[in-house]
Design an enzyme around this catalytic site. Structure first.
Site, mmCIF file in Angstrom:
data_model
loop_
_atom_site.group_PDB
_atom_site.id
_atom_site.type_symbol
_atom_site.label_atom_id
_atom_site.label_comp_id
_atom_site.label_asym_id
_atom_site.label_seq_id
_atom_site.Cartn_x
_atom_site.Cartn_y
_atom_site.Cartn_z
ATOM 1 N N HIS A 124 0.857 -1.185 0.000
ATOM 2 C CA HIS A 124 0.000 0.000 0.000
ATOM 3 C C HIS A 124 0.895 1.239 0.000
ATOM 4 O O HIS A 124 1.531 1.554 1.006
ATOM 5 C CB HIS A 124 -0.899 -0.049 1.240
ATOM 6 C CG HIS A 124 -1.786 1.131 1.416
ATOM 7 N ND1 HIS A 124 -2.433 1.387 2.608
ATOM 8 C CD2 HIS A 124 -2.163 2.134 0.572
ATOM 9 C CE1 HIS A 124 -3.156 2.486 2.485
ATOM 10 N NE2 HIS A 124 -2.999 2.963 1.256
ATOM 11 N N GLY A 129 -3.255 2.056 14.847
ATOM 12 C CA GLY A 129 -3.950 2.128 16.125
ATOM 13 C C GLY A 129 -5.026 3.186 16.227
ATOM 14 O O GLY A 129 -5.461 3.515 17.329
ATOM 15 N N ASP A 133 -9.258 -0.710 5.593
ATOM 16 C CA ASP A 133 -8.068 -0.584 6.440
ATOM 17 C C ASP A 133 -8.262 0.549 7.432
ATOM 18 O O ASP A 133 -8.486 1.691 7.040
ATOM 19 C CB ASP A 133 -6.856 -0.307 5.543
ATOM 20 C CG ASP A 133 -5.550 -0.206 6.318
ATOM 21 O OD1 ASP A 133 -5.554 -0.388 7.542
ATOM 22 O OD2 ASP A 133 -4.513 0.059 5.668
ATOM 23 N N GLY A 176 -3.897 -4.301 11.883
ATOM 24 C CA GLY A 176 -2.539 -4.236 12.398
ATOM 25 C C GLY A 176 -2.469 -4.531 13.872
ATOM 26 O O GLY A 176 -2.189 -5.650 14.286
#
Length: 218
Positions: free
Chosen positions: A64, A143, A173, A195
């Site tokens: 990405h 986060g 995402d 993530g």
């Protein structure tokens, strides 16, 4: 049904072990977030790390590019082992040309939209791409909290895909966890990037929870 853990949240001191561990735990792709400190307010990694990941795993490598002038780096990331290269519509002056460049180089091609960018801005390339990545946070850092308004964009994109008989995956995402995964999958998403949710827990358990969002019919 694609789960793509983002190595942005991995322990880079043990990156090879982390990548192998999430793949063995059920990850389908490895998502690599490339940031340049210009398009987004952070700097992460380049082709050398992608090449290292490629040597480490047989998992599909999903790169990405959150960078300006991505056309200058398509060949480098292709040579490094990227199976899919996604560029941002906001970063491409000549998006149609950039998508064609990626496909000519060999990888699959994706286009990404920031939360405030409308789906209408990429309608003209939907028949070219293999994937559309909807950012559910403002890109630049891991986060972050999920932005609920993007769910409507996923529904719109899924409708356009269905109405026009197009064949691309919808990836989401940002802020993905067991709860938000269900929201975006119900709206039409096929691929989830996660993530911190994966890397800060038990890999197999977290990936299994994300896959539950797809239900038995998907």
């Amino acid at each position: 049904m694609i789960i793509a853990p983002s190595i942005l949240s991995a322990d880079f001191g043990h990156l090879a072990q982390e990548v192998n561990a999430v793949c063995e735990a059920g990850a389908d792709w490895i998502h690599v977030d490339v940031m340049d400190g210009r398009f987004v307010p952070n700097i992460t990694i380049g082709p050398l790390v992608v090449e290292a990941v490629s040597r480490t795993t047989d998992c599909f490598i999903d790169t990405h590019l959150m960078i300006v002038e991505p056309e200058k780096f398509v060949d480098a990331f292709t040579d490094a082992g990227s199976d899919l290269i996604t560029v941002h519509a906001e970063a491409c002056v000549h998006l149609h040309r950039n998508i064609g460049q990626i496909k000519d180089a060999g990888p699959k091609a994706g286009v990404s939209l920031n939360p405030a960018t409308p789906v209408a801005s990429i309608v003209e390339v939907l028949d070219m791409v293999d994937l559309v990545l909807i950012m559910s946070v403002n890109p630049g850092f891991g986060g972050q909290a999920f932005i609920p308004s993007v769910v409507g964009k996923i529904r719109e994109l899924d409708r356009l895909r269905e109405e026009n008989g197009l064949d691309f995956d919808i990836q989401v995402d940002g802020g993905i966890n067991a709860d938000t995964a269900k929201m975006v999958v119900d709206a039409g998403a096929d691929a989830l990037v996660a993530g911190s949710y994966v890397f800060r827990g038990n890999y197999a358990e977290q990936i299994a929870k994300l896959k539950e969002a797809f239900g038995p019919s998907r």
